[in-house]
Design a protein around this motif. Structure first.
Motif, PDB file in Angstrom:
ATOM      1  N   ILE A 168       0.700  -1.265   0.075  1.00 45.03           N
ATOM      2  CA  ILE A 168      -0.128   0.058   0.019  1.00 45.03           C
ATOM      3  C   ILE A 168       0.982   1.199  -0.256  1.00 45.03           C
ATOM      4  O   ILE A 168       0.759   2.101  -0.530  1.00 45.03           O
ATOM      5  CB  ILE A 168      -0.964   0.063   1.199  1.00 45.03           C
ATOM      6  N   PHE A 169       1.919   1.185   0.496  1.00 47.48           N
ATOM      7  CA  PHE A 169       3.155   2.357   0.702  1.00 47.48           C
ATOM      8  C   PHE A 169       3.490   2.701  -0.759  1.00 47.48           C
ATOM      9  O   PHE A 169       3.538   3.787  -1.150  1.00 47.48           O
ATOM     10  CB  PHE A 169       4.202   2.010   1.714  1.00 47.48           C
ATOM     11  N   VAL A 171       1.951   2.171  -3.500  1.00 45.29           N
ATOM     12  CA  VAL A 171       0.919   3.183  -4.282  1.00 45.29           C
ATOM     13  C   VAL A 171       0.893   4.326  -3.752  1.00 45.29           C
ATOM     14  O   VAL A 171       0.848   5.048  -4.426  1.00 45.29           O
ATOM     15  CB  VAL A 171      -0.439   2.358  -4.302  1.00 45.29           C
ATOM     16  N   GLY A 172       1.062   4.551  -2.415  1.00 45.83           N
ATOM     17  CA  GLY A 172       1.196   5.964  -1.712  1.00 45.83           C
ATOM     18  C   GLY A 172       2.242   6.757  -2.386  1.00 45.83           C
ATOM     19  O   GLY A 172       1.919   7.929  -2.832  1.00 45.83           O
ATOM     20  N   VAL A 173       3.410   6.234  -2.648  1.00 42.14           N
ATOM     21  CA  VAL A 173       4.479   6.823  -3.182  1.00 42.14           C
ATOM     22  C   VAL A 173       4.344   7.278  -4.438  1.00 42.14           C
ATOM     23  O   VAL A 173       4.393   8.500  -5.014  1.00 42.14           O
ATOM     24  CB  VAL A 173       5.878   5.778  -3.268  1.00 42.14           C
ATOM     25  N   VAL A 175       1.392   8.034  -5.716  1.00 46.34           N
ATOM     26  CA  VAL A 175       0.267   9.144  -5.637  1.00 46.34           C
ATOM     27  C   VAL A 175       0.864  10.341  -5.347  1.00 46.34           C
ATOM     28  O   VAL A 175       0.868  11.392  -5.926  1.00 46.34           O
ATOM     29  CB  VAL A 175      -0.816   8.811  -4.639  1.00 46.34           C
ATOM     30  N   ALA A 176       1.792  10.305  -4.370  1.00 47.40           N
ATOM     31  CA  ALA A 176       2.698  11.349  -3.915  1.00 47.40           C
ATOM     32  C   ALA A 176       3.477  11.867  -5.014  1.00 47.40           C
ATOM     33  O   ALA A 176       3.938  13.293  -5.276  1.00 47.40           O
ATOM     34  CB  ALA A 176       3.615  10.960  -2.673  1.00 47.40           C
TER      35      ALA A 176
ATOM     36  N   VAL B 103      -5.546  11.047 -10.055  1.00 51.16           N
ATOM     37  CA  VAL B 103      -4.831  11.225  -8.998  1.00 51.16           C
ATOM     38  C   VAL B 103      -5.875  11.455  -7.949  1.00 51.16           C
ATOM     39  O   VAL B 103      -6.317  10.862  -6.836  1.00 51.16           O
ATOM     40  CB  VAL B 103      -3.750  11.880  -8.877  1.00 51.16           C
ATOM     41  N   TRP B 161      -6.518  -0.640   2.224  1.00 49.48           N
ATOM     42  CA  TRP B 161      -6.155   0.186   1.210  1.00 49.48           C
ATOM     43  C   TRP B 161      -6.247   1.772   1.741  1.00 49.48           C
ATOM     44  O   TRP B 161      -5.832   2.647   0.984  1.00 49.48           O
ATOM     45  CB  TRP B 161      -6.603  -0.060  -0.116  1.00 49.48           C
ATOM     46  N   ILE B 164      -3.734   4.440   2.372  1.00 50.32           N
ATOM     47  CA  ILE B 164      -2.976   5.326   1.321  1.00 50.32           C
ATOM     48  C   ILE B 164      -2.489   6.618   1.693  1.00 50.32           C
ATOM     49  O   ILE B 164      -1.862   7.212   1.570  1.00 50.32           O
ATOM     50  CB  ILE B 164      -3.445   5.022   0.002  1.00 50.32           C
ATOM     51  N   PHE B 167      -0.120   7.371   4.235  1.00 49.89           N
ATOM     52  CA  PHE B 167       1.401   7.257   3.612  1.00 49.89           C
ATOM     53  C   PHE B 167       1.666   8.386   2.495  1.00 49.89           C
ATOM     54  O   PHE B 167       2.944   8.685   2.650  1.00 49.89           O
ATOM     55  CB  PHE B 167       1.390   5.834   2.660  1.00 49.89           C
ATOM     56  N   VAL B 168       0.849   8.875   1.840  1.00 48.25           N
ATOM     57  CA  VAL B 168       0.965   9.914   0.867  1.00 48.25           C
ATOM     58  C   VAL B 168       1.375  11.193   1.864  1.00 48.25           C
ATOM     59  O   VAL B 168       2.279  11.753   1.387  1.00 48.25           O
ATOM     60  CB  VAL B 168      -0.270  10.301   0.104  1.00 48.25           C
ATOM     61  N   ILE B 171       4.974  10.737   3.017  1.00 45.01           N
ATOM     62  CA  ILE B 171       6.066  10.807   1.887  1.00 45.01           C
ATOM     63  C   ILE B 171       6.118  12.321   1.453  1.00 45.01           C
ATOM     64  O   ILE B 171       7.209  12.872   1.543  1.00 45.01           O
ATOM     65  CB  ILE B 171       5.664  10.146   0.727  1.00 45.01           C
ATOM     66  N   LEU B 172       5.078  12.853   1.380  1.00 50.00           N
ATOM     67  CA  LEU B 172       5.053  14.467   1.056  1.00 50.00           C
ATOM     68  C   LEU B 172       5.843  15.248   2.014  1.00 50.00           C
ATOM     69  O   LEU B 172       6.659  16.278   1.742  1.00 50.00           O
ATOM     70  CB  LEU B 172       3.673  15.047   0.771  1.00 50.00           C
TER      71      LEU B 172
END
Lengths: 224, 220
Positions: A168-169, A171-173, A175-176, B103, B161, B164, B167-168, B171-172
């Motif tokens: 999941i992480f 896929v998060g990357v 998106v980011a 997105v 899921w 997500i 996590f976004v 990361i950001l």
């Protein structure tokens, strides 16, 4: 691969309810229906005759493959944590971040608990799960007796399954990346690709794993 | 498919009817009253004790923390001294203005549609399998059982899921620390959102799917 799907048989009238021998039966974990526990050939799948859940799907050499994949995933994990993950440059400034930086992003004030949660979800639990799969299944793949705590280890691996969120992480990357794409120039580091490979390996591993067969093998290889 | 569904009916014998208890993790059958599975060591229960109470408790907890997750900001973006706060919905809307519809759709689906859908689905399942509730008796055909089973599988699969979005944000905020030009920091909503995801996952895990199939007896 020749895949046949057979529907498991109901115990039916051949055995009266009084004379059921529990060791010859399986109860479907999903719907509780009893069925005869008959050997399933490799490559075939046995479905519950009532709810259709796949009960068993053994494959040739699955144990060895699972152990290999888990070992690969562990090595990839180490690389993914320490190599640079992503690189961002804008206006002459470059910012590199590793997986650990992403984890530490929440480390200020009230958000601190989230750091531990994210670390657990994307690093600690996946590693723990891979390690316990290795511990429980490596002796099986080699044809040895089961490890002393093999059963407990595999139970732990099963309990961790929903909580290990590496895929999941990733896929998060993705998106980011799209979100920052307009803001700055992006470079993808080696750790990103190792992590992507890790996810692929983990997904493969989960498709090869037939839980019931693993449990049965663990039971058969009990120490005398 | 047809063979599985055509079989609904008389010849199904459940472990409970036979006075046995099946292990929920490995399928091994034991005489009723055995405390632990001899194969995998899991605690044996014919049906999970208090399954529905736990489902309702986790579900309500999940809904309660989902409210602040939507009110408070998820992201704090500072650009040339000016800070803007983005809530979950605000972030998706902004992505749409930038033209990244794909997105925006992912974010909207993962953090709004899926959580709300999950609340509804778990609540529906918990209501429908409860013999004490008014909805409980409304089972018209065996097909419905397969439909409920599939709904449960979808909820179980999809629940993780939603993470997500968190996590976004992580990361950001790790990546976008470009001093004056732009910095992104996480907002407090990230905490309540991840709690909401965890609580609904626990609600799904507490649900005993065997309860879905117990309704079959009422069919005949």
């Amino acid at each position: 691969m020749n895949q046949t799907t057979s529907t498991a048989q109901a115990p039916g009238d051949r055995v009266g309810p009084g004379g059921l021998d529990p060791s010859l039966l399986i109860a479907c974990p999903t719907c509780d229906a009893l069925q005869l526990d008959r050997p399933v050939p490799a490559g075939a799948r046995a479905r519950c005759h009532r709810c259709g859940t796949i009960l068993m799907a053994p494959r040739e050499g699955a144990m060895t493959r699972i152990v290999m994949l888990a070992a690969t995933a562990l090595v990839l994990m180490v690389a993914a944590v320490f190599f640079p993950f992503l690189e961002l440059s804008a206006g002459g400034m470059v910012r590199r971040s590793s997986l650990l930086d992403a984890v530490l992003a929440f480390s200020s004030g009230l958000l601190l608990p989230l750091t531990f949660a994210v670390a657990a979800l994307i690093i600690v639990l996946p590693v723990l799960r891979l390690a316990s799969i290795l511990y429980a299944l490596a002796p099986m793949a080699l044809g040895w007796h089961r490890a002393r705590h093999g059963v407990a280890a595999f139970r732990l691996a099963e309990a961790l399954r929903p909580w290990a969120m590496a895929e999941i992480f990733i896929v998060g990357v993705a998106v980011a990346l799209v979100k920052v794409a307009g803001l700055a120039r992006l470079g993808i580091g080696p750790a990103f690709w190792t992590f992507a490979a890790l996810v692929l390996v983990t997904v493969l591993n989960d498709t090869y794993m037939c839980r019931l067969t693993v449990w049965k093998t663990l039971e058969e290889r009990r120490r005398p | 498919m047809t063979s599985a569904q055509g079989n609904d009916g008389a010849q199904v014998l459940t472990a409970r009817q036979a006075g046995l208890v099946g292990c929920h993790s490995c399928g091994r059958v034991h005489p009723m009253g055995t405390p632990r599975c001899s194969r995998c060591g899991a605690a044996l229960h014919s049906r999970m004790p208090g399954s529905l109470q736990k489902v309702w408790a986790w579900l309500f907890a999940g809904i309660v923390v989902y409210v602040p997750a939507n009110i408070y900001p998820m992201l704090l973006t500072t650009s040339f001294g000016a800070t803007t706060e983005n809530t979950i919905m605000g972030g998706a809307v902004e992505l749409m203005h930038h033209g990244s519809y794909g997105v925006a759709l992912i974010v909207f689906v993962a953090s709004v549609l899926i959580p709300v859908g999950k609340f509804l689905a778990i609540g529906y399942l918990a209501l429908v399998v409860d013999p004490g509730s008014r909805l409980g008796g409304r089972l018209r055909q065996g097909q419905d059982l397969h439909r409920r089973q599939r709904l449960f599988e979808v909820v179980e699969f999809i629940g993780r899921w939603s993470m997500i979005d968190v996590f976004v944000v992580a990361i950001l905020s790790a990546l976008v620390q470009l001093d004056f030009a732009a910095t992104i920091n996480p907002g407090i909503a990230a905490v309540s959102f991840s709690l909401s995801v965890a609580f609904t996952m626990l609600a799904a895990l507490s649900f005993d799917p065997r309860l879905i199939w117990d309704a079959e007896q009422d069919l005949h």
